[in-house]
Design a protein around this motif. Structure first.
Motif, PDB file in Angstrom:
ATOM      1  N   GLU A  36       0.838  -1.199   0.000  1.00 57.21           N
ATOM      2  CA  GLU A  36       0.000   0.000   0.000  1.00 57.21           C
ATOM      3  C   GLU A  36       0.870   1.244   0.000  1.00 57.21           C
ATOM      4  O   GLU A  36       1.945   1.261   0.593  1.00 57.21           O
ATOM      5  N   ARG A  37       0.366   2.279  -0.636  1.00 54.08           N
ATOM      6  CA  ARG A  37       0.959   3.619  -0.575  1.00 54.08           C
ATOM      7  C   ARG A  37      -0.195   4.581  -0.328  1.00 54.08           C
ATOM      8  O   ARG A  37      -1.273   4.432  -0.893  1.00 54.08           O
ATOM      9  N   HIS A  38       0.042   5.562   0.528  1.00 59.80           N
ATOM     10  CA  HIS A  38      -0.983   6.544   0.878  1.00 59.80           C
ATOM     11  C   HIS A  38      -0.505   7.930   0.481  1.00 59.80           C
ATOM     12  O   HIS A  38       0.666   8.272   0.675  1.00 59.80           O
ATOM     13  N   PHE A  39      -1.432   8.725  -0.061  1.00 59.44           N
ATOM     14  CA  PHE A  39      -1.116  10.082  -0.477  1.00 59.44           C
ATOM     15  C   PHE A  39      -2.258  11.019  -0.098  1.00 59.44           C
ATOM     16  O   PHE A  39      -3.421  10.621  -0.149  1.00 59.44           O
ATOM     17  N   SER A  40      -1.928  12.237   0.264  1.00 63.09           N
ATOM     18  CA  SER A  40      -2.922  13.295   0.451  1.00 63.09           C
ATOM     19  C   SER A  40      -2.834  14.196  -0.761  1.00 63.09           C
ATOM     20  O   SER A  40      -1.753  14.691  -1.094  1.00 63.09           O
ATOM     21  N   ALA A  41      -3.968  14.403  -1.424  1.00 58.88           N
ATOM     22  CA  ALA A  41      -3.986  15.217  -2.640  1.00 58.88           C
ATOM     23  C   ALA A  41      -5.342  15.890  -2.780  1.00 58.88           C
ATOM     24  O   ALA A  41      -6.330  15.478  -2.167  1.00 58.88           O
ATOM     25  N   ARG A  42      -5.380  16.928  -3.629  1.00 54.81           N
ATOM     26  CA  ARG A  42      -6.636  17.666  -3.786  1.00 54.81           C
ATOM     27  C   ARG A  42      -7.616  16.964  -4.710  1.00 54.81           C
ATOM     28  O   ARG A  42      -8.802  17.235  -4.675  1.00 54.81           O
ATOM     29  N   ASP A  43      -7.116  16.042  -5.561  1.00 56.22           N
ATOM     30  CA  ASP A  43      -8.025  15.254  -6.394  1.00 56.22           C
ATOM     31  C   ASP A  43      -7.325  13.962  -6.825  1.00 56.22           C
ATOM     32  O   ASP A  43      -6.132  13.776  -6.596  1.00 56.22           O
ATOM     33  N   VAL A  44      -8.084  13.100  -7.451  1.00 57.09           N
ATOM     34  CA  VAL A  44      -7.575  11.775  -7.808  1.00 57.09           C
ATOM     35  C   VAL A  44      -6.462  11.859  -8.856  1.00 57.09           C
ATOM     36  O   VAL A  44      -5.523  11.060  -8.836  1.00 57.09           O
ATOM     37  N   THR A  45      -6.528  12.827  -9.750  1.00 57.43           N
ATOM     38  CA  THR A  45      -5.495  12.976 -10.780  1.00 57.43           C
ATOM     39  C   THR A  45      -4.139  13.280 -10.161  1.00 57.43           C
ATOM     40  O   THR A  45      -3.123  12.692 -10.545  1.00 57.43           O
ATOM     41  N   VAL A  46      -4.121  14.168  -9.191  1.00 56.54           N
ATOM     42  CA  VAL A  46      -2.863  14.509  -8.509  1.00 56.54           C
ATOM     43  C   VAL A  46      -2.346  13.295  -7.739  1.00 56.54           C
ATOM     44  O   VAL A  46      -1.152  13.000  -7.753  1.00 56.54           O
ATOM     45  N   ALA A  47      -3.243  12.566  -7.075  1.00 52.82           N
ATOM     46  CA  ALA A  47      -2.838  11.369  -6.329  1.00 52.82           C
ATOM     47  C   ALA A  47      -2.225  10.327  -7.262  1.00 52.82           C
ATOM     48  O   ALA A  47      -1.212   9.704  -6.932  1.00 52.82           O
ATOM     49  N   GLU A  48      -2.818  10.139  -8.433  1.00 52.08           N
ATOM     50  CA  GLU A  48      -2.282   9.180  -9.403  1.00 52.08           C
ATOM     51  C   GLU A  48      -0.884   9.589  -9.874  1.00 52.08           C
ATOM     52  O   GLU A  48      -0.005   8.744 -10.008  1.00 52.08           O
ATOM     53  N   LYS A  49      -0.694  10.887 -10.105  1.00 52.89           N
ATOM     54  CA  LYS A  49       0.622  11.365 -10.527  1.00 52.89           C
ATOM     55  C   LYS A  49       1.659  11.145  -9.427  1.00 52.89           C
ATOM     56  O   LYS A  49       2.804  10.783  -9.701  1.00 52.89           O
ATOM     57  N   MET A  50       1.270  11.366  -8.184  1.00 53.94           N
ATOM     58  CA  MET A  50       2.177  11.143  -7.059  1.00 53.94           C
ATOM     59  C   MET A  50       2.549   9.662  -6.964  1.00 53.94           C
ATOM     60  O   MET A  50       3.712   9.310  -6.731  1.00 53.94           O
ATOM     61  N   PHE A  51       1.570   8.789  -7.148  1.00 57.27           N
ATOM     62  CA  PHE A  51       1.812   7.345  -7.097  1.00 57.27           C
ATOM     63  C   PHE A  51       2.751   6.916  -8.223  1.00 57.27           C
ATOM     64  O   PHE A  51       3.701   6.156  -7.997  1.00 57.27           O
ATOM     65  N   GLU A  52       2.486   7.411  -9.436  1.00 58.32           N
ATOM     66  CA  GLU A  52       3.349   7.086 -10.576  1.00 58.32           C
ATOM     67  C   GLU A  52       4.785   7.548 -10.335  1.00 58.32           C
ATOM     68  O   GLU A  52       5.734   6.832 -10.637  1.00 58.32           O
ATOM     69  N   PHE A  53       4.934   8.751  -9.774  1.00 62.29           N
ATOM     70  CA  PHE A  53       6.270   9.275  -9.489  1.00 62.29           C
ATOM     71  C   PHE A  53       6.986   8.405  -8.455  1.00 62.29           C
ATOM     72  O   PHE A  53       8.164   8.078  -8.612  1.00 62.29           O
ATOM     73  N   ALA A  54       6.263   8.003  -7.395  1.00 64.41           N
ATOM     74  CA  ALA A  54       6.871   7.172  -6.344  1.00 64.41           C
ATOM     75  C   ALA A  54       7.312   5.823  -6.909  1.00 64.41           C
ATOM     76  O   ALA A  54       8.400   5.335  -6.572  1.00 64.41           O
ATOM     77  N   CYS A  55       6.486   5.223  -7.760  1.00 63.69           N
ATOM     78  CA  CYS A  55       6.848   3.932  -8.360  1.00 63.69           C
ATOM     79  C   CYS A  55       8.053   4.072  -9.277  1.00 63.69           C
ATOM     80  O   CYS A  55       8.943   3.227  -9.280  1.00 63.69           O
ATOM     81  N   LYS A  56       8.086   5.152 -10.042  1.00 66.62           N
ATOM     82  CA  LYS A  56       9.211   5.389 -10.948  1.00 66.62           C
ATOM     83  C   LYS A  56      10.491   5.630 -10.152  1.00 66.62           C
ATOM     84  O   LYS A  56      11.550   5.091 -10.469  1.00 66.62           O
ATOM     85  N   LYS A  57      10.381   6.424  -9.096  1.00 67.29           N
ATOM     86  CA  LYS A  57      11.544   6.747  -8.274  1.00 67.29           C
ATOM     87  C   LYS A  57      12.127   5.505  -7.602  1.00 67.29           C
ATOM     88  O   LYS A  57      13.335   5.337  -7.514  1.00 67.29           O
ATOM     89  N   GLU A  58      11.247   4.621  -7.126  1.00 67.09           N
ATOM     90  CA  GLU A  58      11.687   3.409  -6.435  1.00 67.09           C
ATOM     91  C   GLU A  58      11.882   2.236  -7.385  1.00 67.09           C
ATOM     92  O   GLU A  58      12.155   1.125  -6.945  1.00 67.09           O
ATOM     93  N   ASP A  59      11.709   2.488  -8.700  1.00 61.67           N
ATOM     94  CA  ASP A  59      11.880   1.462  -9.730  1.00 61.67           C
ATOM     95  C   ASP A  59      11.020   0.233  -9.444  1.00 61.67           C
ATOM     96  O   ASP A  59      11.505  -0.894  -9.430  1.00 61.67           O
ATOM     97  N   ILE A  60       9.733   0.473  -9.208  1.00 60.57           N
ATOM     98  CA  ILE A  60       8.784  -0.604  -8.929  1.00 60.57           C
ATOM     99  C   ILE A  60       7.867  -0.761 -10.132  1.00 60.57           C
ATOM    100  O   ILE A  60       7.207   0.189 -10.537  1.00 60.57           O
ATOM    101  N   SER A  61       7.850  -1.960 -10.719  1.00 60.42           N
ATOM    102  CA  SER A  61       6.852  -2.242 -11.754  1.00 60.42           C
ATOM    103  C   SER A  61       5.704  -2.959 -11.056  1.00 60.42           C
ATOM    104  O   SER A  61       5.901  -3.845 -10.227  1.00 60.42           O
TER     105      SER A  61
END
Length: 87
Positions: A36-61
């Motif tokens: 699981e990953r948790h994010f606080s964001a103003r909408d779902v689009t921003v949360a998705e971008k944060m999740f994508e960035f975290a996965c890319k940064k940690e090299d998680i497919s």
């Protein structure tokens, strides 16, 4: 002059300032254990971008992603439905 001042905080709250808690439940490729990953964001689009960035940064497919938002009034996680062209 009064010792304490009354400040109306509600006037400064707008839709741009309101955030929600989003939970991404996913399975990294090659793993049977969900994460699981948790994010606080103003909408779902921003949360998705944060999740994508975290996965890319940690090299998680990943695979099998589920997204939910915290309903603070009902005190439970609720699934976020994906938008389709028909919605």
């Amino acid at each position: 002059m009064a010792k304490y001042e009354y400040i109306d905080y509600m006037k400064s709250i707008t839709d741009e300032n309101v955030t929600s808690k989003y939970r991404f439940t996913f399975r990294p490729n090659g793993s049977l254990v969900p994460s699981e990953r948790h994010f606080s964001a103003r909408d779902v689009t921003v949360a998705e971008k944060m999740f994508e960035f975290a996965c890319k940064k940690e090299d998680i497919s990943i695979c099998d992603v589920e997204l939910s938002v915290w309903n603070r009034w009902a005190e439970r996680w609720e699934p976020v439905l994906e938008k389709t062209p028909h919605n």
